[in-house]
Every structure is written in structure tokens, then in C-alpha cells.
Design a protein around this motif. Structure first.
Motif, mmCIF file in Angstrom:
data_model
loop_
_atom_site.group_PDB
_atom_site.id
_atom_site.type_symbol
_atom_site.label_atom_id
_atom_site.label_comp_id
_atom_site.label_asym_id
_atom_site.label_seq_id
_atom_site.Cartn_x
_atom_site.Cartn_y
_atom_site.Cartn_z
ATOM 1 N N LEU A 262 1.640 -13.336 -31.806
ATOM 2 C CA LEU A 262 0.225 -12.571 -31.605
ATOM 3 C C LEU A 262 0.539 -10.997 -31.415
ATOM 4 C CD1 LEU A 262 -1.478 -14.402 -28.682
ATOM 5 C CD2 LEU A 262 -1.795 -14.906 -30.979
ATOM 6 N N GLY A 263 -0.454 -10.417 -31.675
ATOM 7 C CA GLY A 263 -0.259 -8.993 -31.937
ATOM 8 C C GLY A 263 -1.323 -8.052 -31.118
ATOM 9 N N ARG A 264 -1.864 -7.200 -31.637
ATOM 10 C CA ARG A 264 -2.925 -6.457 -30.603
ATOM 11 C C ARG A 264 -4.317 -7.276 -30.288
ATOM 12 N NH1 ARG A 264 -4.148 -1.409 -33.980
ATOM 13 N NH2 ARG A 264 -4.200 -2.806 -35.684
ATOM 14 N N GLU A 265 -5.155 -6.973 -29.331
ATOM 15 C CA GLU A 265 -6.239 -7.577 -29.208
ATOM 16 C C GLU A 265 -7.406 -6.560 -28.774
ATOM 17 O OE1 GLU A 265 -8.134 -10.688 -25.889
ATOM 18 O OE2 GLU A 265 -5.839 -10.373 -25.841
ATOM 19 N N ALA A 266 -8.510 -6.668 -29.354
ATOM 20 C CA ALA A 266 -9.474 -5.709 -29.054
ATOM 21 C C ALA A 266 -11.061 -6.270 -29.781
ATOM 22 C CB ALA A 266 -9.599 -4.634 -29.889
ATOM 23 N N GLY A 267 -12.273 -6.204 -28.731
ATOM 24 C CA GLY A 267 -13.417 -6.639 -29.340
ATOM 25 C C GLY A 267 -13.535 -8.287 -29.428
ATOM 26 N N GLY A 268 -12.736 -8.859 -28.514
ATOM 27 C CA GLY A 268 -12.757 -10.247 -28.621
ATOM 28 C C GLY A 268 -12.114 -11.024 -29.674
ATOM 29 N N ARG A 269 -11.273 -10.355 -30.432
ATOM 30 C CA ARG A 269 -10.480 -10.970 -31.364
ATOM 31 C C ARG A 269 -8.966 -10.180 -31.190
ATOM 32 N NH1 ARG A 269 -12.876 -9.221 -36.964
ATOM 33 N NH2 ARG A 269 -12.474 -7.094 -36.190
ATOM 34 N N THR A 270 -7.925 -11.249 -31.434
ATOM 35 C CA THR A 270 -6.648 -11.250 -31.332
ATOM 36 C C THR A 270 -5.864 -11.273 -32.857
ATOM 37 O OG1 THR A 270 -6.675 -12.056 -28.944
ATOM 38 C CG2 THR A 270 -4.631 -12.214 -30.530
ATOM 39 N N GLU A 271 -5.019 -10.439 -33.042
ATOM 40 C CA GLU A 271 -4.244 -10.326 -34.295
ATOM 41 C C GLU A 271 -3.128 -11.384 -34.287
ATOM 42 O OE1 GLU A 271 -1.595 -6.850 -36.680
ATOM 43 O OE2 GLU A 271 -2.221 -6.690 -34.405
ATOM 44 N N VAL A 272 -3.100 -12.336 -35.419
ATOM 45 C CA VAL A 272 -2.025 -13.156 -35.253
ATOM 46 C C VAL A 272 -1.142 -12.590 -36.522
ATOM 47 C CG1 VAL A 272 -1.659 -15.650 -36.120
ATOM 48 C CG2 VAL A 272 -3.542 -15.003 -34.981
ATOM 49 N N LEU A 273 0.211 -12.385 -35.903
ATOM 50 C CA LEU A 273 1.339 -11.890 -36.854
ATOM 51 C C LEU A 273 1.994 -13.144 -37.812
ATOM 52 C CD1 LEU A 273 2.903 -9.415 -34.366
ATOM 53 C CD2 LEU A 273 1.228 -9.216 -36.126
ATOM 54 N N ALA A 274 2.071 -14.113 -37.144
ATOM 55 C CA ALA A 274 2.651 -15.157 -37.810
ATOM 56 C C ALA A 274 2.404 -16.768 -37.123
ATOM 57 C CB ALA A 274 4.054 -15.384 -37.559
ATOM 58 N N GLY A 275 2.355 -17.623 -37.920
ATOM 59 C CA GLY A 275 2.058 -19.057 -37.430
ATOM 60 C C GLY A 275 0.871 -19.906 -37.776
ATOM 61 N N LEU A 276 0.104 -18.617 -38.504
ATOM 62 C CA LEU A 276 -1.390 -19.319 -38.959
ATOM 63 C C LEU A 276 -1.557 -19.070 -40.245
ATOM 64 C CD1 LEU A 276 -3.461 -21.143 -37.438
ATOM 65 C CD2 LEU A 276 -4.665 -19.173 -36.948
ATOM 66 N N ALA A 277 -2.427 -19.530 -41.139
ATOM 67 C CA ALA A 277 -2.788 -19.223 -42.663
ATOM 68 C C ALA A 277 -4.235 -18.755 -42.434
ATOM 69 C CB ALA A 277 -2.437 -20.335 -43.455
ATOM 70 N N PRO A 278 -4.392 -17.703 -43.259
ATOM 71 C CA PRO A 278 -5.761 -17.406 -43.570
ATOM 72 C C PRO A 278 -6.738 -18.634 -44.095
ATOM 73 C CG PRO A 278 -4.686 -16.423 -45.202
ATOM 74 C CD PRO A 278 -3.749 -17.151 -44.209
ATOM 75 N N GLY A 279 -8.164 -18.756 -43.530
ATOM 76 C CA GLY A 279 -8.846 -20.105 -43.605
ATOM 77 C C GLY A 279 -8.624 -21.368 -42.783
ATOM 78 N N GLU A 280 -7.604 -21.292 -42.321
ATOM 79 C CA GLU A 280 -7.578 -22.492 -41.133
ATOM 80 C C GLU A 280 -8.274 -22.316 -39.931
ATOM 81 O OE1 GLU A 280 -3.091 -24.345 -40.933
ATOM 82 O OE2 GLU A 280 -2.939 -22.346 -40.472
ATOM 83 N N ALA A 281 -9.152 -23.465 -39.588
ATOM 84 C CA ALA A 281 -9.896 -23.461 -38.233
ATOM 85 C C ALA A 281 -9.159 -23.674 -37.141
ATOM 86 C CB ALA A 281 -11.076 -24.506 -38.722
ATOM 87 N N VAL A 282 -9.589 -22.836 -36.151
ATOM 88 C CA VAL A 282 -8.901 -23.205 -34.818
ATOM 89 C C VAL A 282 -10.080 -23.373 -34.015
ATOM 90 C CG1 VAL A 282 -7.051 -21.596 -35.482
ATOM 91 C CG2 VAL A 282 -9.238 -20.663 -34.362
#
Length: 500
Positions: A366-386
Motif C-alpha cells: 500500500l501507499g498513501r490513503e485519503a478520502g476513503g481510498r488507498t493507493e495500491v503500489l503492487a499486488g493487484l491489477a486494474p479491473g480486479e474486484a475486491v
């Protein structure tokens, strides 16, 4: 009558019979348990749909493996098979009809701009770079101080003090005598002497025309500002080089904000900030950080950052309180809802949806967090549903099932391709500006507003990939340029001199 020996013999026979019955019971129970364990193991293999069993394990102690089925030595429960079939064991399976009943909701990992804001407190202060020290060039006597006092605000050129300089009288009389001789060389030497005594060219010229000696000099304020120190009073004697007054400006004025030590990494030179003053609550002032002080406050564990605010009318006063919002540089990055992240202390995990009713734990960085959202630096691909709701239930089920967590470097290739495509085709923006500074790999531009990004007119640095783009450019040139933004920041694509 029964003898003591007969009683003892009868008691021994009773104990022996009881012992034999107990041994038979234990043996039978062991056999039944083994038969039952084997039968339960076969049933569990059939229920799980495994075509091949790698090993058996206790869901409460998933790290311990067993070669054969049976009951767990740790808990009173059957061992569970670990299937070699990837589909049978890669994810937690829930009937699609029950997903809604369990309150399980998902959201896709998508690219966006994270704009974390840091709100701190600040205080206005004098501009420490706009300070003037007023000193006389000759010794003399103070005749007048113009009723000034410390903290008075004066304009540039305002009179501060009148000083009687006795040496001026003798030099001026000698100059008049030399003029009478007609010796121009000697007259030039006398004018130079008067200049060295502190007389200006205007005073010397006026004295030459009038022929009347003037021994009083009026010392004026070299800058506008507040008198932060006043060291003269009428009648006192002053020496050459003595400090008469200190004037400090406050246009522009400084804003010093206290940033918690834990947030120190989020501030940088040139960073934009906004401030709301208690005195003017309906007005927002904008500025940029010009300095980050080198030491932290021991008591509050904060560092001080300094910004400049325009103050042409002087209405902003040192000491006023302000609420400061620091806005770090935005960048396009992969984001997920913060509620989707499970933090275990050692690592961060999200539950990734796998088809209909399937969910798999995946480790992320993880990276930064703000406004209820968290930055993912590695480990997840765009479009994947969590999973954003019910993920703790799924995580517990995954732990009980002994599922392995997808490592950070095991992102699906489709996701990596989508990420590469997304990053290789960023948006392009165009603007005009003036070159402020050129360095080896960057150029600092004072550019006009960029409406597509909601950027106001400001000065900032742009990275240059090809230094030859700046070959015919220099500081002060008006240019047109196009740029893009990525994880490294704004980057120049093309730049040329402005042709009106």
C-alpha cells in the motif's frame, strides 16, 4: 467361615476381570475411531471434489501437515484434505445465491488521482528576509526622532532621525575656500572628501549652489515595514556604525505552520498550500512552501514549514492565527476503497473475486490513503474486484480452509498488460509559460492556468527526457509546451519558443 486367604483371592479375581474389560474397550474404541476416521476422510475427499490429495491438515493449525487422514492431535476434529486441483482449493466458494445474504459487496481496482490533504495550524510572522539595519556613517548628536516608537509602521523613505554632524561644517567651509581659488583639481578632491563623510551628491550640489553650510543629516527608512528595534532618543550621542533602528518588512508576509513529525515526509519545497485566517474566515489565501526548517520542536514534536503570502495593503499582521491545508502533488495511481484492506500487522491483504462465488486472499503493498481510498503500489491489477464488505468473514473461511495467500508478484498477466497500456497512453496537456530556470534534467516554468487539470497559474518544475529540447532556450524565454503526468510527476513532451 470364609478365611482371610479366600477373601484376598476373590478380590484379585475381580480386579483382573475389570482390567481385561477395560483393555478390550480401549482396543475396540481405537479400532472404531480409526475406521471412523478413515470413513470420514473418504467422505471429506468426495465432498471437496479433490481428484488428488496433497496432504491433510488441521484448519486451526494450517501449517502442520499430515500424510494420512484421521483426527487432529490438536483439536477434536477430522483432518481436512488439501487438494492438488487449483480450482478446488484456490478460492473460498460461496453459493452465488448466498452472497447477497451475507452482505458481501465488491468494488473494482481503478486508476485515479489521490489528493491527500494535510490540515495543520499556522501563525503569520515578519518576513525575516526583508530586514534593514539603519546605521550612521559619522558620529554626531541626535536632534530629532520624529516621535517614532518601536512597532511603528513606516514607509520607505520616511524620515527616522536628524543627526548633527560637526565634521560636515569644517569640510564644507574648506570646499567654499577651494572654489574661490579656481583650482578644479583641488575642488574635486574636496567633493570626494565630503562624499566619504557621508554627504550625498544632491547635498553636495545644493551646497555648491547656495554657498551655505549644512551640518544636519536626515536618516530615512531604506525599506517599508515595522520598526522592530529603535535605539535613539533626542539629545543622545551616536557613533559611526552604531545601530539606530531595525526595520522588518511584512509584504510579502511569512506563514509558519507546524506539521506533525509523523507527516514530515508529506511536505516538500514548492508545495502548494491554502490558508484561512481567523480574522478573515470567508477568504482563502494561497501560497507555496519556501522553506522547511531543519529542526523539530522538542515539546510538540512538529517541524515548521514556511510559506509566503502576498500582503500589499498590510492588512495581514504578524501573530494572526491561520488554518493551513497542505496539498501534496497528485499522481495517477491504482486505488481501492480503504475498507477493502485487511491489515494483519505484518502485511496487508484484500479478498479478490474469482468468478461466480469465488474469493481469493491476495497480499498487496500500500501507499498513501485519503478520502476513503488507498493507493495500491503492487499486488493487484486494474479491473480486479475486491471485497469491501464481508471480507473478514471470507478471510476467516480462507484461514480455516488453509488457502495460500496470493503473493504480491503473482498478479495476473492480463492485469499487468492493462496496467502497462494505461500507463503508456497518458493524457497530454498544453500550456504557455516563461522559463525561470534550466537544469540538466528539468526546467522550471512559470506557466499559465491549465483548465483541464484545474491548475492555477504557478511556477513548478517539469522533467525533461531529452536535454537537447532545451538547446536554444534560456531563462526568460516565453514558450509553448506540451506535457504529460505519470508516477514521476509532470514530464515535458515538446517545448518551443512562443510565436505570437
Amino acid at each position: 467361615m470364609i478365611s482371610m486367604f479366600d477373601r484376598f483371592t476373590s478380590r484379585q479375581r475381580t480386579y483382573a476381570a475389570a482390567g481385561a474389560i477395560a483393555l478390550v474397550g480401549i482396543a475396540a474404541g481405537y479400532g472404531l475411531s480409526m475406521l471412523g476416521g478413515s470413513a470420514d476422510g473418504e467422505t471429506m475427499v468426495e465432498d471437496s471434489g479433490c481428484t488428488e490429495v496433497l496432504y491433510w491438515f488441521d484448519p486451526m493449525v494450517p501449517d502442520q501437515r499430515f500424510e494420512e487422514p484421521g483426527r487432529s492431535p490438536f483439536m477434536d476434529m477430522q483432518l481436512v484434505p488439501k487438494c492438488a486441483d487449483g480450482e478446488a482449493s484456490a478460492a473460498v466458494r460461496i453459493d452465488p445465491g448466498l452472497v447477497q445474504n451475507f452482505g458481501i459487496r465488491t468494488a473494482k481496482a481503478e486508476y485515479g488521482e489521490l489528493e491527500p490533504e494535510l490540515t495543520v495550524t499556522g501563525v503569520l510572522a515578519f518576513n525575516g528576509r526583508d530586514v534593514a539595519i539603519v546605521q550612521p556613517r559619522l558620529a554626531g548628536y541626535v536632534q530629532r526622532t520624529y516621535d517614532l516608537a518601536p512597532d511603528d509602521v513606516v514607509a520607505r523613505g520616511a524620515p527616522l532621525v536628524d543627526i548633527l554632524v560637526p565634521e560636515w561644517g569644517g569640510a564644507q567651509q574648506e570646499y567654499l575656500a577651494v572654489l574661490g581659488t579656481g583650482d578644479e583639481g583641488l575642488a574635486r578632491a574636496m567633493r570626494e572628501r565630503m562624499r566619504l563623510l557621508g554627504m550625498s551628491e544632491g547635498q553636495i550640489a545644493a551646497f555648491g549652489r547656495s554657498g551655505r553650510a549644512r551640518s544636519t543629516v536626515t536618516v530615512t527608512a531604506p525599506i517599508g515595514g515595522a520598526i522592530t528595534m529603535l535605539g535613539v532618543r533626542p539629545g543622545m550621542t551616536v557613533m559611526a556604525g552604531q545601530t539606530l533602528a531595525e526595520i522588518t518588512g511584512f509584504s510579502p508576509i511569512w506563514l509558519e505552520a507546524a506539521v506533525p513529525e509523523a507527516q514530515a515526509a508529506r511536505v516538500r519545497l514548492g508545495q502548494a498550500m491554502t490558508a484561512r485566517l481567523t480574522a478573515f474566515p470567508d477568504e482563502t489565501l494561497s501560497g507555496r512552501i519556501i522553506a522547511i526548517l531543519p529542526s523539530a520542536e522538542d515539546a510538540s514534536r512538529t517541524i515548521t514549514v514556511r510559506a509566503e503570502l502576498p500582503n500589499p495593503t498590510g492588512r495581514l499582521k504578524p501573530g494572526m492565527f491561520a488554518k493551513v491545508v497542505l496539498s501534496p502533488e497528485t499522481r495517477r495511481t491504482l486505488l481501492v476503497p480503504s475498507e477493502a484492506v485487511i491489515r494483519t500487522g505484518r502485511r496487508a491483504i484484500v479478498m479478490v473475486k474469482q468468478g461466480e462465488g469465488g474469493f481469493m486472499p491476495a497480499e498487496v503493498r500500500l501507499g498513501r490513503e485519503a478520502g476513503g481510498r488507498t493507493e495500491v503500489l503492487a499486488g493487484l491489477a486494474p479491473g480486479e474486484a475486491v471485497v469491501t464488505s464481508g471480507q473478514f468473514l471470507l478471510d476467516s473461511e480462507a484461514s480455516l480452509s488453509g488457502l495460500e495467500i496470493r503473493p504480491i508478484d503473482a498478479v495476473p498477466q492480463e492485469g499487468e498488460k492493462a496496467r502497462s497500456t494505461k500507463q503508456s497512453d497518458p493524457a497530454t496537456y498544453r500550456a504557455e509559460g516563461t522559463i525561470e530556470r534550466i537544469s540538466g534534467q528539468s526546467v522550471t516554468l512559470n506557466h499559465e492556468p491549465v483548465p483541464e487539470l484545474d491548475w492555477p497559474s504557478m511556477t513548478m518544475a517539469f522533467e525533461i527526457e531529452v536535454p537537447t529540447q532545451l538547446r536554444d532556450l534560456k531563462r526568460g524565454d516565453r514558450v509553448q509546451f506540451s506535457f504529460t503526468r505519470d508516477a514521476r510527476g509532470p514530464r515535458i513532451l515538446s517545448i518551443r519558443k512562443f510565436a505570437p
